[in-house]
Write a protein that holds these residues in place. Structure first.
Motif, PDB file in Angstrom:
ATOM      1  N   THR A  45       0.796  -1.220   0.000  1.00  0.00           N
ATOM      2  CA  THR A  45       0.000   0.000   0.000  1.00  0.00           C
ATOM      3  C   THR A  45       0.830   1.272   0.000  1.00  0.00           C
ATOM      4  O   THR A  45       0.375   2.297  -0.493  1.00  0.00           O
ATOM      5  CB  THR A  45      -0.950   0.034   1.214  1.00  0.00           C
ATOM      6  OG1 THR A  45      -0.189  -0.099   2.410  1.00  0.00           O
ATOM      7  CG2 THR A  45      -1.975  -1.066   1.125  1.00  0.00           C
ATOM      8  N   LYS A  46       2.036   1.217   0.560  1.00  0.00           N
ATOM      9  CA  LYS A  46       2.896   2.402   0.604  1.00  0.00           C
ATOM     10  C   LYS A  46       4.169   2.138  -0.188  1.00  0.00           C
ATOM     11  O   LYS A  46       4.652   1.010  -0.230  1.00  0.00           O
ATOM     12  CB  LYS A  46       3.270   2.749   2.050  1.00  0.00           C
ATOM     13  CG  LYS A  46       2.091   3.111   2.940  1.00  0.00           C
ATOM     14  CD  LYS A  46       2.548   3.526   4.331  1.00  0.00           C
ATOM     15  CE  LYS A  46       2.834   2.307   5.154  1.00  0.00           C
ATOM     16  NZ  LYS A  46       3.127   2.606   6.570  1.00  0.00           N
ATOM     17  N   GLN A  47       4.700   3.198  -0.785  1.00  0.00           N
ATOM     18  CA  GLN A  47       5.955   3.066  -1.506  1.00  0.00           C
ATOM     19  C   GLN A  47       7.063   2.708  -0.515  1.00  0.00           C
ATOM     20  O   GLN A  47       7.086   3.194   0.614  1.00  0.00           O
ATOM     21  CB  GLN A  47       6.289   4.366  -2.228  1.00  0.00           C
ATOM     22  CG  GLN A  47       7.392   4.219  -3.227  1.00  0.00           C
ATOM     23  CD  GLN A  47       7.495   5.428  -4.158  1.00  0.00           C
ATOM     24  OE1 GLN A  47       6.816   6.413  -3.971  1.00  0.00           O
ATOM     25  NE2 GLN A  47       8.347   5.316  -5.152  1.00  0.00           N
ATOM     26  N   ILE A  48       7.983   1.854  -0.940  1.00  0.00           N
ATOM     27  CA  ILE A  48       9.053   1.403  -0.057  1.00  0.00           C
ATOM     28  C   ILE A  48      10.340   2.171  -0.338  1.00  0.00           C
ATOM     29  O   ILE A  48      10.527   2.715  -1.421  1.00  0.00           O
ATOM     30  CB  ILE A  48       9.318  -0.110  -0.212  1.00  0.00           C
ATOM     31  CG1 ILE A  48       9.695  -0.434  -1.664  1.00  0.00           C
ATOM     32  CG2 ILE A  48       8.147  -0.930   0.242  1.00  0.00           C
ATOM     33  CD1 ILE A  48      10.209  -1.820  -1.872  1.00  0.00           C
ATOM     34  N   ASN A  49      11.219   2.182   0.640  1.00  0.00           N
ATOM     35  CA  ASN A  49      12.573   2.704   0.471  1.00  0.00           C
ATOM     36  C   ASN A  49      13.401   1.535  -0.076  1.00  0.00           C
ATOM     37  O   ASN A  49      13.777   0.624   0.660  1.00  0.00           O
ATOM     38  CB  ASN A  49      13.112   3.182   1.823  1.00  0.00           C
ATOM     39  CG  ASN A  49      14.516   3.720   1.731  1.00  0.00           C
ATOM     40  OD1 ASN A  49      15.328   3.266   0.930  1.00  0.00           O
ATOM     41  ND2 ASN A  49      14.811   4.694   2.583  1.00  0.00           N
ATOM     42  N   GLN A  50      13.652   1.556  -1.384  1.00  0.00           N
ATOM     43  CA  GLN A  50      14.308   0.419  -2.021  1.00  0.00           C
ATOM     44  C   GLN A  50      15.705   0.152  -1.482  1.00  0.00           C
ATOM     45  O   GLN A  50      16.087  -1.007  -1.297  1.00  0.00           O
ATOM     46  CB  GLN A  50      14.352   0.609  -3.537  1.00  0.00           C
ATOM     47  CG  GLN A  50      12.996   0.473  -4.177  1.00  0.00           C
ATOM     48  CD  GLN A  50      13.073   0.415  -5.687  1.00  0.00           C
ATOM     49  OE1 GLN A  50      14.090   0.012  -6.257  1.00  0.00           O
ATOM     50  NE2 GLN A  50      12.003   0.813  -6.343  1.00  0.00           N
ATOM     51  N   LYS A  51      16.486   1.194  -1.228  1.00  0.00           N
ATOM     52  CA  LYS A  51      17.839   0.996  -0.696  1.00  0.00           C
ATOM     53  C   LYS A  51      17.778   0.317   0.667  1.00  0.00           C
ATOM     54  O   LYS A  51      18.570  -0.576   0.965  1.00  0.00           O
ATOM     55  CB  LYS A  51      18.584   2.327  -0.606  1.00  0.00           C
ATOM     56  CG  LYS A  51      18.989   2.879  -1.946  1.00  0.00           C
ATOM     57  CD  LYS A  51      19.756   4.168  -1.793  1.00  0.00           C
ATOM     58  CE  LYS A  51      20.113   4.726  -3.161  1.00  0.00           C
ATOM     59  NZ  LYS A  51      20.847   5.984  -3.069  1.00  0.00           N
ATOM     60  N   GLU A  52      16.830   0.740   1.496  1.00  0.00           N
ATOM     61  CA  GLU A  52      16.663   0.151   2.825  1.00  0.00           C
ATOM     62  C   GLU A  52      16.232  -1.313   2.713  1.00  0.00           C
ATOM     63  O   GLU A  52      16.737  -2.175   3.436  1.00  0.00           O
ATOM     64  CB  GLU A  52      15.610   0.959   3.582  1.00  0.00           C
ATOM     65  CG  GLU A  52      15.498   0.642   5.044  1.00  0.00           C
ATOM     66  CD  GLU A  52      14.501   1.565   5.722  1.00  0.00           C
ATOM     67  OE1 GLU A  52      13.289   1.247   5.696  1.00  0.00           O
ATOM     68  OE2 GLU A  52      14.930   2.594   6.269  1.00  0.00           O
ATOM     69  N   LEU A  53      15.307  -1.605   1.798  1.00  0.00           N
ATOM     70  CA  LEU A  53      14.852  -2.984   1.610  1.00  0.00           C
ATOM     71  C   LEU A  53      15.977  -3.867   1.095  1.00  0.00           C
ATOM     72  O   LEU A  53      16.161  -4.996   1.572  1.00  0.00           O
ATOM     73  CB  LEU A  53      13.654  -3.034   0.665  1.00  0.00           C
ATOM     74  CG  LEU A  53      13.161  -4.439   0.297  1.00  0.00           C
ATOM     75  CD1 LEU A  53      12.796  -5.248   1.540  1.00  0.00           C
ATOM     76  CD2 LEU A  53      11.982  -4.347  -0.664  1.00  0.00           C
ATOM     77  N   ILE A  54      16.741  -3.385   0.127  1.00  0.00           N
ATOM     78  CA  ILE A  54      17.861  -4.169  -0.409  1.00  0.00           C
ATOM     79  C   ILE A  54      18.862  -4.485   0.696  1.00  0.00           C
ATOM     80  O   ILE A  54      19.371  -5.606   0.791  1.00  0.00           O
ATOM     81  CB  ILE A  54      18.519  -3.428  -1.591  1.00  0.00           C
ATOM     82  CG1 ILE A  54      17.579  -3.453  -2.799  1.00  0.00           C
ATOM     83  CG2 ILE A  54      19.876  -4.020  -1.937  1.00  0.00           C
ATOM     84  CD1 ILE A  54      17.994  -2.546  -3.944  1.00  0.00           C
ATOM     85  N   LYS A  55      19.128  -3.520   1.561  1.00  0.00           N
ATOM     86  CA  LYS A  55      20.035  -3.741   2.694  1.00  0.00           C
ATOM     87  C   LYS A  55      19.441  -4.773   3.658  1.00  0.00           C
ATOM     88  O   LYS A  55      20.148  -5.652   4.155  1.00  0.00           O
ATOM     89  CB  LYS A  55      20.294  -2.424   3.418  1.00  0.00           C
ATOM     90  CG  LYS A  55      21.297  -2.524   4.533  1.00  0.00           C
ATOM     91  CD  LYS A  55      21.556  -1.159   5.150  1.00  0.00           C
ATOM     92  CE  LYS A  55      22.516  -1.281   6.318  1.00  0.00           C
ATOM     93  NZ  LYS A  55      22.753   0.006   6.968  1.00  0.00           N
ATOM     94  N   HIS A  56      18.134  -4.682   3.914  1.00  0.00           N
ATOM     95  CA  HIS A  56      17.465  -5.636   4.800  1.00  0.00           C
ATOM     96  C   HIS A  56      17.570  -7.058   4.231  1.00  0.00           C
ATOM     97  O   HIS A  56      17.881  -7.999   4.965  1.00  0.00           O
ATOM     98  CB  HIS A  56      15.990  -5.236   4.970  1.00  0.00           C
ATOM     99  CG  HIS A  56      15.221  -6.140   5.867  1.00  0.00           C
ATOM    100  ND1 HIS A  56      15.229  -5.998   7.243  1.00  0.00           N
ATOM    101  CD2 HIS A  56      14.429  -7.213   5.604  1.00  0.00           C
ATOM    102  CE1 HIS A  56      14.476  -6.945   7.774  1.00  0.00           C
ATOM    103  NE2 HIS A  56      13.976  -7.684   6.801  1.00  0.00           N
ATOM    104  N   ILE A  57      17.339  -7.198   2.939  1.00  0.00           N
ATOM    105  CA  ILE A  57      17.432  -8.521   2.296  1.00  0.00           C
ATOM    106  C   ILE A  57      18.856  -9.052   2.390  1.00  0.00           C
ATOM    107  O   ILE A  57      19.074 -10.233   2.684  1.00  0.00           O
ATOM    108  CB  ILE A  57      16.950  -8.449   0.836  1.00  0.00           C
ATOM    109  CG1 ILE A  57      15.444  -8.180   0.801  1.00  0.00           C
ATOM    110  CG2 ILE A  57      17.290  -9.728   0.081  1.00  0.00           C
ATOM    111  CD1 ILE A  57      14.904  -7.817  -0.577  1.00  0.00           C
ATOM    112  N   LYS A  58      19.841  -8.188   2.170  1.00  0.00           N
ATOM    113  CA  LYS A  58      21.250  -8.593   2.276  1.00  0.00           C
ATOM    114  C   LYS A  58      21.558  -9.084   3.690  1.00  0.00           C
ATOM    115  O   LYS A  58      22.188 -10.135   3.864  1.00  0.00           O
ATOM    116  CB  LYS A  58      22.158  -7.411   1.901  1.00  0.00           C
ATOM    117  CG  LYS A  58      23.632  -7.646   2.124  1.00  0.00           C
ATOM    118  CD  LYS A  58      24.211  -8.598   1.117  1.00  0.00           C
ATOM    119  CE  LYS A  58      25.731  -8.650   1.269  1.00  0.00           C
ATOM    120  NZ  LYS A  58      26.337  -9.624   0.408  1.00  0.00           N
TER     121      LYS A  58
END
Length: 73
Positions: A45-58
Motif C-alpha cells: 500500500t505504501k511506496q518502499i525505500n528500495q535501498k533500505e529494503l535491499i540492505k534488509h534482504i542482504k
C-alpha cells in the motif's frame, strides 16, 4: 560429484526465492506496510525505500539483489 537434476534445481531455486520473499515480508511487517505476496513479488500500500529494503534482504539472506518496481494507481 553427481549432476543436479532438474527437480533438484527447481527445488533449490524455490527455496532461495522463498528466503528472499520471507525477508521482504519481514521488512514490510516491520515498516507497517500492508501487502499481498505473489509468486515472485508483492504489492504493497505504501511506496518502499528500495535501498533500505535491499540492505534488509542482504542482512537477512546474504544475497545482493536488484528490484524492479512500478507504481500502480
Amino acid at each position: 560429484t553427481l549432476p543436479i537434476s532438474s527437480k533438484q534445481k527447481a527445488g533449490l531455486y524455490f527455496d532461495l526465492e522463498r528466503r528472499v520473499l520471507n525477508s521482504v515480508r519481514n521488512y514490510l511487517d516491520i515498516t507497517g506496510n500492508k501487502y499481498f505476496l505473489e509468486h515472485d513479488g508483492w504489492v504493497c500500500t505504501k511506496q518502499i525505500n528500495q535501498k533500505e529494503l535491499i540492505k534488509h534482504i542482504k542482512n537477512f539472506t546474504g544475497f545482493d539483489i536488484q528490484l524492479d518496481s512500478e507504481v500502480l494507481y
